[in-house]
Scaffold this active site. Structure first.
Site, PDB file in Angstrom:
ATOM      1  N   SER A  18     -16.370-107.950  38.865  1.00 62.30           N
ATOM      2  CA  SER A  18     -15.655-108.736  37.856  1.00 62.30           C
ATOM      3  C   SER A  18     -14.867-109.894  38.457  1.00 62.30           C
ATOM      4  O   SER A  18     -14.150-109.737  39.450  1.00 62.30           O
ATOM      5  CB  SER A  18     -14.708-107.824  37.067  1.00 62.30           C
ATOM      6  OG  SER A  18     -13.945-108.580  36.140  1.00 62.30           O
ATOM      7  N   LYS A  74     -16.279-101.174  25.445  1.00 61.36           N
ATOM      8  CA  LYS A  74     -15.908-102.062  24.341  1.00 61.36           C
ATOM      9  C   LYS A  74     -15.946-101.375  22.980  1.00 61.36           C
ATOM     10  O   LYS A  74     -15.264-101.823  22.053  1.00 61.36           O
ATOM     11  CB  LYS A  74     -16.802-103.294  24.335  1.00 61.36           C
ATOM     12  CG  LYS A  74     -16.567-104.224  25.515  1.00 61.36           C
ATOM     13  CD  LYS A  74     -17.403-105.493  25.389  1.00 61.36           C
ATOM     14  CE  LYS A  74     -17.100-106.465  26.516  1.00 61.36           C
ATOM     15  NZ  LYS A  74     -17.864-107.743  26.375  1.00 61.36           N
ATOM     16  N   ASP A 111     -14.010-112.448  22.962  1.00 64.54           N
ATOM     17  CA  ASP A 111     -15.358-112.976  23.196  1.00 64.54           C
ATOM     18  C   ASP A 111     -15.774-113.914  22.062  1.00 64.54           C
ATOM     19  O   ASP A 111     -16.438-114.925  22.298  1.00 64.54           O
ATOM     20  CB  ASP A 111     -16.376-111.839  23.302  1.00 64.54           C
ATOM     21  CG  ASP A 111     -16.357-111.148  24.649  1.00 64.54           C
ATOM     22  OD1 ASP A 111     -15.910-111.785  25.628  1.00 64.54           O
ATOM     23  OD2 ASP A 111     -16.800-109.986  24.729  1.00 64.54           O
ATOM     24  N   GLY A 134     -31.014-109.573  22.387  1.00 63.94           N
ATOM     25  CA  GLY A 134     -30.198-108.399  22.620  1.00 63.94           C
ATOM     26  C   GLY A 134     -29.511-107.920  21.356  1.00 63.94           C
ATOM     27  O   GLY A 134     -29.454-108.660  20.352  1.00 63.94           O
ATOM     28  N   GLY A 136     -26.487-105.564  21.648  1.00 63.85           N
ATOM     29  CA  GLY A 136     -25.333-104.780  22.056  1.00 63.85           C
ATOM     30  C   GLY A 136     -24.028-105.382  21.590  1.00 63.85           C
ATOM     31  O   GLY A 136     -23.986-106.165  20.630  1.00 63.85           O
ATOM     32  N   TYR A 223     -23.484-114.201  34.513  1.00 63.92           N
ATOM     33  CA  TYR A 223     -22.924-115.180  35.457  1.00 63.92           C
ATOM     34  C   TYR A 223     -23.209-114.838  36.911  1.00 63.92           C
ATOM     35  O   TYR A 223     -22.965-115.664  37.797  1.00 63.92           O
ATOM     36  CB  TYR A 223     -21.414-115.371  35.242  1.00 63.92           C
ATOM     37  CG  TYR A 223     -20.542-114.173  35.469  1.00 63.92           C
ATOM     38  CD1 TYR A 223     -20.161-113.772  36.760  1.00 63.92           C
ATOM     39  CD2 TYR A 223     -20.044-113.436  34.396  1.00 63.92           C
ATOM     40  CE1 TYR A 223     -19.340-112.690  36.971  1.00 63.92           C
ATOM     41  CE2 TYR A 223     -19.220-112.351  34.591  1.00 63.92           C
ATOM     42  CZ  TYR A 223     -18.866-111.977  35.880  1.00 63.92           C
ATOM     43  OH  TYR A 223     -18.052-110.891  36.086  1.00 63.92           O
TER      44      TYR A 223
END
Length: 285
Positions: A18, A74, A111, A134, A136, A223
């Site tokens: 992270s 999350k 987000d 995706g 999720g 990333y």
């Protein structure tokens, strides 16, 4: 008189990669918050209740300002919180936990505004139609961001009928028309004006072979490693590309402001620190 130490951290599993500690620590330095610290902790769903108990503890709790959450926490965190903002509840996804002075824990989602801000920074203010790769937690946040941008129909490429149905349900809740497509047919959906790839690293690599001759905008939330094969092929075809660092920095600025009550967070400085950290990691490989 010395100021009471304050702390925040990112939780997840795995979490060693992270960049959040580098970004938040940079913001603290720029904002003059030398009594603040930000760490990372390897925490999975089973360990999460115990960690949150530290934020409620009378002795330790008051030093905590909040948490950043990554996968797989999350959604697992939601039943453990005292309240959840409307924004986070709409997509059943929390990436930010704030501790109030009385010890209550509130879940939020940065987000969503982070995605919107990153797109607007690159000149994307309205979206006629889009594709989301995706299904999720980040994909749900992407749907909410598209709703804010006034998106037309959204094609969601999902693995399995259950995930597809869940995305359609979120679309109904957010007022977004969601059309689902089997993952095996995802290449045909890359012709949309905006494509958001929300899959983990490696999952969308094969789609690099399906990039259209005249691509629109790609937002790939990975990333590290960067660029992904999909992002590299997209850029080679002449299409604008946003990466995971764009999302990470924009959502982190909002977390800093929510946790510290100070701002604006130094977006440019945080981005520079993130870019430097990624470059260092790449050089060590």
């Amino acid at each position: 008189m010395s100021r009471r130490p304050r702390r925040a951290a990112v939780l997840g599993s795995p979490v060693a990669h992270s960049l959040s500690p580098a970004l938040h620590s940079c913001a603290y330095r720029v904002l003059g918050l030398d009594h603040w610290s930000y760490d990372r902790h390897e925490v999975d769903e089973h360990a999460l209740p115990g960690f949150l108990a530290r934020l409620r503890d009378r002795a330790e709790g008051p030093t905590w300002a909040g948490l950043s959450l990554t996968m797989p926490l999350k959604r697992a965190v939601i039943p453990l919180l005292d309240e959840v903002t409307v924004r986070a509840a709409a997509v059943e996804t929390v990436n930010t936990v704030l501790r109030t002075p009385d010890g209550r824990l509130t879940g939020d989602n940065t987000d969503i505004p982070g995605l919107v801000a990153a797109l607007r920074e690159r000149g994307v203010h309205r979206v006629e139609s889009a594709t989301v790769l995706g299904a999720g937690a980040t994909a749900a946040s992407a749907l909410a961001a598209l709703a804010e941008l006034g998106s037309g129909p959204v094609t969601v490429c999902a693995r399995g009928p259950e995930r597809a149905a869940r995305m359609r349900a979120w679309g109904e809740r957010l007022g977004v028309e969601v059309r689902t497509l089997a993952w095996e047919r995802a290449g045909a959906a890359l012709t949309a004006p905006l494509v958001l790839s929300t899959t983990p690293k490696g999952a969308a690599d094969a789609l690099a072979r399906a990039v259209p001759a005249r691509p629109g905008v790609l937002f790939d939330v990975v990333y590290d490693p960067w660029p992904t094969p999909l992002a590299a092929a997209w850029s080679a075809a002449g299409g604008p590309v946003l990466g995971g660092l764009d999302l990470l920095v924009h959502q982190a600025t909002r977390q800093v402001e929510l946790m510290t009550g100070r701002g604006p967070a130094p977006l440019a400085r945080m981005r520079a620190v993130g870019s430097a950290a990624l470059a260092t990691a790449a050089a060590m490989c």
